[in-house]
Design a protein around this motif. Structure first.
Motif, short mmCIF file in Angstrom:
data_model
loop_
_atom_site.label_atom_id
_atom_site.label_comp_id
_atom_site.label_asym_id
_atom_site.label_seq_id
_atom_site.Cartn_x
_atom_site.Cartn_y
_atom_site.Cartn_z
N LEU A 3 12.46 -5.88 4.56
CA LEU A 3 11.74 -6.11 4.16
C LEU A 3 11.76 -6.79 3.00
CD1 LEU A 3 12.36 -2.45 2.00
CD2 LEU A 3 10.89 -2.53 4.29
N HIS A 4 10.28 -7.10 2.99
CA HIS A 4 9.63 -8.54 2.43
C HIS A 4 9.54 -8.34 0.09
CE1 HIS A 4 9.49 -11.23 5.58
NE2 HIS A 4 9.19 -10.11 6.07
N PRO A 121 7.41 -4.11 0.39
CA PRO A 121 7.95 -2.51 -0.12
C PRO A 121 6.98 -2.38 -1.58
CG PRO A 121 9.31 -3.51 -0.79
CD PRO A 121 8.44 -4.94 -0.27
N ARG A 122 6.16 -1.67 -2.33
CA ARG A 122 5.61 -0.78 -3.42
C ARG A 122 5.92 0.26 -4.10
NH1 ARG A 122 -0.39 -4.37 -2.95
NH2 ARG A 122 0.32 -6.21 -2.06
N LEU A 123 5.47 0.28 -5.32
CA LEU A 123 5.57 1.44 -5.57
C LEU A 123 4.01 2.03 -5.83
CD1 LEU A 123 9.02 2.20 -7.79
CD2 LEU A 123 8.58 2.51 -5.86
N GLY A 138 1.44 -2.94 4.96
CA GLY A 138 2.18 -3.73 6.45
C GLY A 138 2.12 -5.63 6.20
N ASP A 139 0.76 -6.13 5.06
CA ASP A 139 1.01 -7.53 4.98
C ASP A 139 1.90 -8.09 3.86
OD1 ASP A 139 -0.07 -10.38 4.51
OD2 ASP A 139 -1.86 -9.71 4.10
N ASP A 153 -0.88 1.08 6.61
CA ASP A 153 -0.04 1.40 5.53
C ASP A 153 0.85 2.66 5.03
OD1 ASP A 153 -0.45 -1.37 5.01
OD2 ASP A 153 -0.98 -0.87 2.83
N LEU A 154 1.75 2.37 5.16
CA LEU A 154 2.79 4.22 5.04
C LEU A 154 3.44 4.22 3.61
CD1 LEU A 154 5.75 3.14 7.45
CD2 LEU A 154 3.43 4.69 7.59
N LEU A 155 3.28 5.17 3.09
CA LEU A 155 3.66 6.06 2.10
C LEU A 155 4.98 7.07 2.47
CD1 LEU A 155 0.12 6.94 0.15
CD2 LEU A 155 1.50 4.97 -0.18
#
Length: 196
Positions: A3-4, A121-123, A138-139, A153-155
């Motif tokens: 993950l970035h 990753p984000r929340l 995705g970016d 994007d994935l949730l």
């Protein structure tokens, strides 16, 4: 794929480090696990927390940055989290907390590392459903504090998830948002005296 993790603003990190170094802040926090940590604790995995402000059947979802969340590790596992928020004077420590979302976030991040594509990753908080998701953007080079979810994007709903939504199952935004739209959009009651 790794993950970035986006880089948090330096003042946000400093505010968390200052709070961790304050016996008063730690002692007064509702986090028994943080107070009884056996060794040094460190803030890691900073995640921008975005709030979903509007879901519509058409168009992109509206989001806003609400803060940065740092998982607080003692050894190899997270035992609490620290949240920061933006004030007129800049980023400031908001509070420490613990609960089921800590382990769930850690689990979802481990799952995301095994995906074939790299993500940032984000929340994403969905207040109307009392729902929190790991948002895999995705970016990977994007500024983590800006932008909204893209259809691809994935949730990953974190546990506890609302009834009927499986926790820890990745969904594309284009797949999950229509379901969420139906859940948060109130249905109008039938008019009195009209045929059913």
């Amino acid at each position: 794929m790794p993950l970035h993790v986006p880089e948090a603003p330096a003042p946000a990190l400093r505010s968390v480090l200052t709070a961790l170094g304050s016996p008063t802040a730690v002692r007064e926090a509702p986090t028994p696990s943080l107070r009884s940590a056996p060794g040094p604790v460190t803030p890691e995995l900073p995640l921008p927390v975005h709030v979903l402000e509007g879901i519509t059947a058409t168009g992109a979802p509206a989001t806003r940055l609400a803060g940065w969340r740092f998982l607080i590790f003692s050894g190899e596992h997270a035992l609490a989290a620290a949240e920061t928020r933006l004030t007129p004077d800049g980023w400031a420590f908001a509070h420490f907390f613990e609960g089921p979302y800590i382990a769930s976030t850690e689990r979802a991040l481990r799952q995301a590392e095994s995906l074939p594509q790299a993500y940032q990753p984000r929340l994403l908080s969905i207040p109307g459903l009392y729902m929190l998701t790991l948002w895999l953007h995705g970016d990977c080079a994007a500024d983590g504090s800006t932008g909204g979810p893209r259809p691809t994007d994935l949730l990953v709903p974190l546990a506890p998830a609302p009834p009927g939504i499986a926790a820890h199952r990745p969904h594309q935004v284009a797949e999950l948002l229509p379901l969420l739209t139906r859940r948060v959009t109130p249905t109008a009651p039938p008019l009195m005296g009209s045929p059913a």
